[in-house]
Design a protein around this motif. Sequence first.
Motif, PDB file in Angstrom:
ATOM      1  N   ARG A 154       0.834  -1.206   0.000  1.00  0.00           N
ATOM      2  CA  ARG A 154       0.000   0.000   0.000  1.00  0.00           C
ATOM      3  C   ARG A 154       0.867   1.254   0.000  1.00  0.00           C
ATOM      4  O   ARG A 154       0.584   2.214  -0.739  1.00  0.00           O
ATOM      5  N   ALA A 155       1.922   1.248   0.788  1.00  0.00           N
ATOM      6  CA  ALA A 155       2.808   2.410   0.836  1.00  0.00           C
ATOM      7  C   ALA A 155       3.518   2.613  -0.500  1.00  0.00           C
ATOM      8  O   ALA A 155       3.597   3.735  -1.014  1.00  0.00           O
ATOM      9  N   LEU A 156       4.018   1.530  -1.074  1.00  0.00           N
ATOM     10  CA  LEU A 156       4.761   1.633  -2.326  1.00  0.00           C
ATOM     11  C   LEU A 156       3.849   2.051  -3.480  1.00  0.00           C
ATOM     12  O   LEU A 156       4.193   2.946  -4.264  1.00  0.00           O
ATOM     13  N   LEU A 161       0.943   6.005  -7.340  1.00  0.00           N
ATOM     14  CA  LEU A 161      -0.301   6.684  -7.692  1.00  0.00           C
ATOM     15  C   LEU A 161      -0.182   8.194  -7.524  1.00  0.00           C
ATOM     16  O   LEU A 161      -0.660   8.960  -8.354  1.00  0.00           O
ATOM     17  N   ALA A 162       0.467   8.616  -6.441  1.00  0.00           N
ATOM     18  CA  ALA A 162       0.644  10.054  -6.217  1.00  0.00           C
ATOM     19  C   ALA A 162       1.453  10.677  -7.340  1.00  0.00           C
ATOM     20  O   ALA A 162       1.141  11.780  -7.810  1.00  0.00           O
ATOM     21  N   ALA A 163       2.480   9.975  -7.798  1.00  0.00           N
ATOM     22  CA  ALA A 163       3.301  10.488  -8.893  1.00  0.00           C
ATOM     23  C   ALA A 163       2.499  10.601 -10.187  1.00  0.00           C
ATOM     24  O   ALA A 163       2.816  11.417 -11.058  1.00  0.00           O
ATOM     25  N   ALA A 164       1.444   9.785 -10.293  1.00  0.00           N
ATOM     26  CA  ALA A 164       0.589   9.813 -11.479  1.00  0.00           C
ATOM     27  C   ALA A 164      -0.594  10.764 -11.320  1.00  0.00           C
ATOM     28  O   ALA A 164      -1.449  10.846 -12.215  1.00  0.00           O
ATOM     29  N   GLY A 165      -0.655  11.475 -10.181  1.00  0.00           N
ATOM     30  CA  GLY A 165      -1.700  12.472  -9.994  1.00  0.00           C
ATOM     31  C   GLY A 165      -2.937  11.994  -9.248  1.00  0.00           C
ATOM     32  O   GLY A 165      -3.931  12.716  -9.178  1.00  0.00           O
ATOM     33  N   ILE A 200     -15.652  -2.495 -12.253  1.00  0.00           N
ATOM     34  CA  ILE A 200     -14.287  -2.275 -11.785  1.00  0.00           C
ATOM     35  C   ILE A 200     -13.383  -1.894 -12.945  1.00  0.00           C
ATOM     36  O   ILE A 200     -13.617  -2.265 -14.093  1.00  0.00           O
ATOM     37  N   GLY A 201     -12.338  -1.149 -12.629  1.00  0.00           N
ATOM     38  CA  GLY A 201     -11.372  -0.743 -13.634  1.00  0.00           C
ATOM     39  C   GLY A 201     -10.133  -0.204 -12.962  1.00  0.00           C
ATOM     40  O   GLY A 201     -10.218   0.455 -11.922  1.00  0.00           O
ATOM     41  N   GLY A 202      -8.978  -0.498 -13.495  1.00  0.00           N
ATOM     42  CA  GLY A 202      -7.736  -0.060 -12.894  1.00  0.00           C
ATOM     43  C   GLY A 202      -7.381   1.370 -13.244  1.00  0.00           C
ATOM     44  O   GLY A 202      -8.056   2.031 -14.041  1.00  0.00           O
ATOM     45  N   THR A 203      -6.296   1.846 -12.665  1.00  0.00           N
ATOM     46  CA  THR A 203      -5.823   3.211 -12.905  1.00  0.00           C
ATOM     47  C   THR A 203      -4.872   3.283 -14.089  1.00  0.00           C
ATOM     48  O   THR A 203      -4.575   4.372 -14.581  1.00  0.00           O
ATOM     49  N   GLY A 204      -4.348   2.147 -14.503  1.00  0.00           N
ATOM     50  CA  GLY A 204      -3.321   2.137 -15.542  1.00  0.00           C
ATOM     51  C   GLY A 204      -1.924   2.325 -14.981  1.00  0.00           C
ATOM     52  O   GLY A 204      -0.943   2.293 -15.725  1.00  0.00           O
ATOM     53  N   VAL A 205      -1.831   2.491 -13.660  1.00  0.00           N
ATOM     54  CA  VAL A 205      -0.523   2.645 -13.006  1.00  0.00           C
ATOM     55  C   VAL A 205      -0.024   1.263 -12.609  1.00  0.00           C
ATOM     56  O   VAL A 205      -0.698   0.529 -11.890  1.00  0.00           O
TER      57      VAL A 205
END
Length: 216
Positions: A154-156, A161-165, A200-205
């Motif tokens: 979760r941390a990693l 995710l944060a880097a991807a906005g 459901i759908g992912g973020t692409g990250v």
Amino acid sequence: MFARPSRMPTSEEALPGRKDPIPTAEFHFISGLPLDAPVPPGMEEAIFGMGCFWGVERKFWRTEGVWLTMVGYAAGITPNPTYKETCTGLTGHNEVVRVIYDPEVVSYEALLKVFWEGHDPTQGNRQGNDVGTQYRSGIYTFTPAQAEAAKASRALYGEKLAAAGYGPITTEILPAPTFYFAEDYHQQYLAKNPDGYCGIGGTGVSCPIGLPEARA
């Protein structure tokens, strides 16, 4: 069709449920294995909530090393809830998938990668157009090692995710609660209904869990 509160119910608000389990399928629609089969020696189990359990289950039954999957309700208050009760938001339960897997073939970290990449864990009590506490993101762990791996991932992944906005991860990580089987028609639903909807759908990250650079 149903009211969908955006917060968890209190014990006083929760529906009473019932003493006995609700009927479900006897066998897995694809493998033919009994759904109530005990965990075989050498295998392990995991429980994940990541939105509509129809699509989540398909992601895991397609994963090499997964022996058996089943859908149900967990992490709430109401004993032996039905689908309609869970949809009211007044059971506190999440739609989850229980996974029995061979750790010699697929690691728990690899299952976490399927989990993180298969949905958007920043959406809170929803996934896409599916709204309600029963669609929240959750990892329910059976061992201290699973809990440690889940929290580290979760941390990693939160950093990625944060880097991807994206905003903060909302995923809850809790000791595995009681798992209540969902009704017969929900089990392996998208194998029975290939054109069925699932939101459901992912973020692409990409999640680097299990890759060499994640262990460095």
